[in-house]
Design an enzyme around this catalytic site. Structure first.
Site, mmCIF file in Angstrom:
data_model
loop_
_atom_site.group_PDB
_atom_site.id
_atom_site.type_symbol
_atom_site.label_atom_id
_atom_site.label_comp_id
_atom_site.label_asym_id
_atom_site.label_seq_id
_atom_site.Cartn_x
_atom_site.Cartn_y
_atom_site.Cartn_z
ATOM 1 N N SER A 23 3.540 -2.036 10.447
ATOM 2 C CA SER A 23 4.991 -2.117 10.660
ATOM 3 C C SER A 23 5.559 -3.498 10.354
ATOM 4 O O SER A 23 6.486 -3.955 11.011
ATOM 5 C CB SER A 23 5.356 -1.670 12.086
ATOM 6 O OG SER A 23 4.959 -0.327 12.294
ATOM 7 N N GLU A 26 -6.927 4.633 7.908
ATOM 8 C CA GLU A 26 -6.773 6.060 7.582
ATOM 9 C C GLU A 26 -8.039 6.588 6.902
ATOM 10 O O GLU A 26 -8.410 7.743 7.102
ATOM 11 C CB GLU A 26 -5.529 6.240 6.689
ATOM 12 C CG GLU A 26 -4.257 6.020 7.494
ATOM 13 C CD GLU A 26 -3.106 5.399 6.718
ATOM 14 O OE1 GLU A 26 -3.112 5.442 5.474
ATOM 15 O OE2 GLU A 26 -2.190 4.862 7.382
ATOM 16 N N HIS A 50 -9.434 0.992 5.000
ATOM 17 C CA HIS A 50 -8.169 1.224 5.703
ATOM 18 C C HIS A 50 -8.426 2.171 6.882
ATOM 19 O O HIS A 50 -9.259 3.076 6.787
ATOM 20 C CB HIS A 50 -7.143 1.826 4.742
ATOM 21 C CG HIS A 50 -5.768 1.821 5.317
ATOM 22 N ND1 HIS A 50 -5.356 2.758 6.219
ATOM 23 C CD2 HIS A 50 -4.741 0.950 5.166
ATOM 24 C CE1 HIS A 50 -4.107 2.478 6.598
ATOM 25 N NE2 HIS A 50 -3.720 1.389 5.962
ATOM 26 N N GLU A 107 -5.210 -4.984 10.629
ATOM 27 C CA GLU A 107 -4.209 -3.934 10.828
ATOM 28 C C GLU A 107 -4.487 -3.221 12.153
ATOM 29 O O GLU A 107 -5.300 -2.279 12.186
ATOM 30 C CB GLU A 107 -4.266 -2.912 9.680
ATOM 31 C CG GLU A 107 -3.944 -3.483 8.318
ATOM 32 C CD GLU A 107 -3.382 -2.422 7.371
ATOM 33 O OE1 GLU A 107 -2.351 -2.694 6.769
ATOM 34 O OE2 GLU A 107 -3.963 -1.334 7.264
ATOM 35 N N ASN A 119 0.863 -1.180 0.000
ATOM 36 C CA ASN A 119 0.000 0.000 0.000
ATOM 37 C C ASN A 119 0.902 1.232 0.000
ATOM 38 O O ASN A 119 1.465 1.587 1.032
ATOM 39 C CB ASN A 119 -0.897 -0.038 1.249
ATOM 40 C CG ASN A 119 -1.757 1.210 1.377
ATOM 41 O OD1 ASN A 119 -1.813 2.035 0.471
ATOM 42 N ND2 ASN A 119 -2.429 1.348 2.511
ATOM 43 N N TRP A 120 1.014 1.848 -1.160
ATOM 44 C CA TRP A 120 1.928 2.994 -1.278
ATOM 45 C C TRP A 120 1.374 4.243 -0.604
ATOM 46 O O TRP A 120 2.087 5.231 -0.449
ATOM 47 C CB TRP A 120 2.198 3.298 -2.760
ATOM 48 C CG TRP A 120 3.037 2.276 -3.464
ATOM 49 C CD1 TRP A 120 3.548 1.110 -2.944
ATOM 50 C CD2 TRP A 120 3.501 2.334 -4.827
ATOM 51 N NE1 TRP A 120 4.286 0.450 -3.897
ATOM 52 C CE2 TRP A 120 4.274 1.169 -5.071
ATOM 53 C CE3 TRP A 120 3.331 3.250 -5.862
ATOM 54 C CZ2 TRP A 120 4.873 0.913 -6.309
ATOM 55 C CZ3 TRP A 120 3.923 2.991 -7.096
ATOM 56 C CH2 TRP A 120 4.698 1.835 -7.307
ATOM 57 N N LYS A 121 0.102 4.237 -0.253
ATOM 58 C CA LYS A 121 -0.555 5.413 0.331
ATOM 59 C C LYS A 121 -0.306 6.641 -0.567
ATOM 60 O O LYS A 121 -0.200 6.485 -1.787
ATOM 61 C CB LYS A 121 -0.091 5.625 1.777
ATOM 62 C CG LYS A 121 -0.265 4.337 2.612
ATOM 63 C CD LYS A 121 -0.086 4.519 4.081
ATOM 64 C CE LYS A 121 -0.262 3.174 4.781
ATOM 65 N NZ LYS A 121 -0.173 3.252 6.230
ATOM 66 N N GLY A 161 2.952 -1.143 4.320
ATOM 67 C CA GLY A 161 2.973 0.292 4.028
ATOM 68 C C GLY A 161 4.389 0.746 3.719
ATOM 69 O O GLY A 161 4.901 0.555 2.616
ATOM 70 N N GLY A 200 2.599 2.384 10.869
ATOM 71 C CA GLY A 200 3.540 3.498 10.729
ATOM 72 C C GLY A 200 4.236 3.881 12.022
ATOM 73 O O GLY A 200 4.853 4.934 12.103
HETATM 74 P P1 13P Z 1 3.095 0.431 7.733
HETATM 75 O O1 13P Z 1 3.625 -0.859 7.155
HETATM 76 O O2 13P Z 1 3.828 1.634 7.232
HETATM 77 O O3 13P Z 1 2.983 0.365 9.217
HETATM 78 O O4 13P Z 1 1.612 0.599 7.167
HETATM 79 C C1 13P Z 1 0.741 -0.468 7.246
HETATM 80 C C2 13P Z 1 -0.464 -0.134 6.465
HETATM 81 O O5 13P Z 1 -1.234 0.727 6.827
HETATM 82 C C3 13P Z 1 -0.712 -0.882 5.221
HETATM 83 O O6 13P Z 1 -1.981 -0.645 4.732
#
Ligand code: 13P
Length: 254
Positions: free
Chosen positions: A215, A99, A97, A169, A9-11, A236, A175
């Site tokens: 993470s 977010e 997600h 998640e 997930n590149w966000k 992420g 993150g």
């Molecule tokens: P991180 O791997 O940066 O913690 O993010 C996880 C994530 O939200 C994947 O969708």
């Protein structure tokens, strides 16, 4: 035997050139290391066509979107429909997600509608669930996850349920560099699989792929993926580095 998935997930990261470089590096490393799992790249909408062209040329990975609008079409300025994603050849789509739940107020009802719309276009939803830190500390995380699973998915029939991927998640692990321990993650994955089994039967539950996200990186992936109910990862930060991402995919191949 469930085939593992490693999804990146590149966000909201990378400009076009950086995105192109990353996907090329991922393809080269895939060719080199030959990971034996399903690899999914979820770039921002703008880059879906470029990444899909690369996926078509190389046949090394699948492509996913990070979000979709639940409506068929119409006056929804700035939004993207499942039909549009389908017309580009998008295979997967992240839904719910944390977010999106937090910053865009997406609740389980709207997420259930997004999932139905994606299934109508044969796009596989990757439905995200997970508790925030206060919920884990109050030991209410199982209730929270149960509600997310029931309200997001339990309107589906058995045939649709076969085409769902779930991602656990824990929000406190996203993150933050603070990963759930393999035991903590496995406990929740097993709980989710039991919920699915109770509603849809053992066969559906046994074939459902449940990913861990939060993470997850090249150092901790092997231990997480060794758990019986963890079927890969939603990655992420570590998905933005080709070497790390493919190292995680290699670890999912064992
Ligand atoms: P991180 O791997 O940066 O913690 O993010 C996880 C994530 O939200 C994947 O969708």
């Amino acid at each position: 035997m469930r085939r593992k998935i490693v999804a990146g997930n590149w966000k909201m990261n990378l400009d076009f050139q950086e995105a192109q470089d990353l996907v090329e590096n991922i393809a080269n490393l895939c060719e080199d290391k030959q990971p034996d799992c399903d690899i999914v790249i979820c770039p921002p909408y703008l880059y879906l066509e470029m990444v899909t062209d690369m996926a078509d040329d190389t046949q090394l990975f699948y492509v996913g979107a990070q979000n979709v609008n639940e409506n068929e079409s119409g006056a929804f300025t700035g939004e993207v429909s499942a039909k549009m994603l389908d017309s580009l050849g998008t295979n997967f789509c992240i839904v719910g997600h944390s977010e999106r739940r937090k910053y865009f107020n997406e609740d389980n009802a709207v997420l259930a509608a997004k999932i139905s719309k994606l299934l109508q276009y044969q796009i596989v939803p990757i439905y995200c669930v997970g508790e925030v830190l206060e919920e884990r500390e109050a030991n209410t995380h199982f209730d929270v996850i149960k509600k997310q699973v029931e309200e997001g998915l339990f309107h589906l029939d058995v045939a649709d349920m076969e085409n769902i991927v779930i991602a656990y998640e824990p929000v406190w692990a996203i993150g933050t560099g603070k990963t759930a321990t393999p035991a903590q993650a496995e406990e929740v994955h097993k709980f989710i699989r039991t919920l699915i089994a109770e509603k849809y039967g053992e066969d559906i539950a046994a074939q459902m792929r449940i990913l861990y996200g939060g993470s997850c990186n090249a150092k901790n992936a092997a231990d997480l993926f060794a758990q019986p109910d963890i079927d890969g990862g939603l990655i992420g930060g570590a998905s933005l580095k080709a070497e790390d991402f493919i190292s995680i995919a290699v670890q999912a191949s064992k």
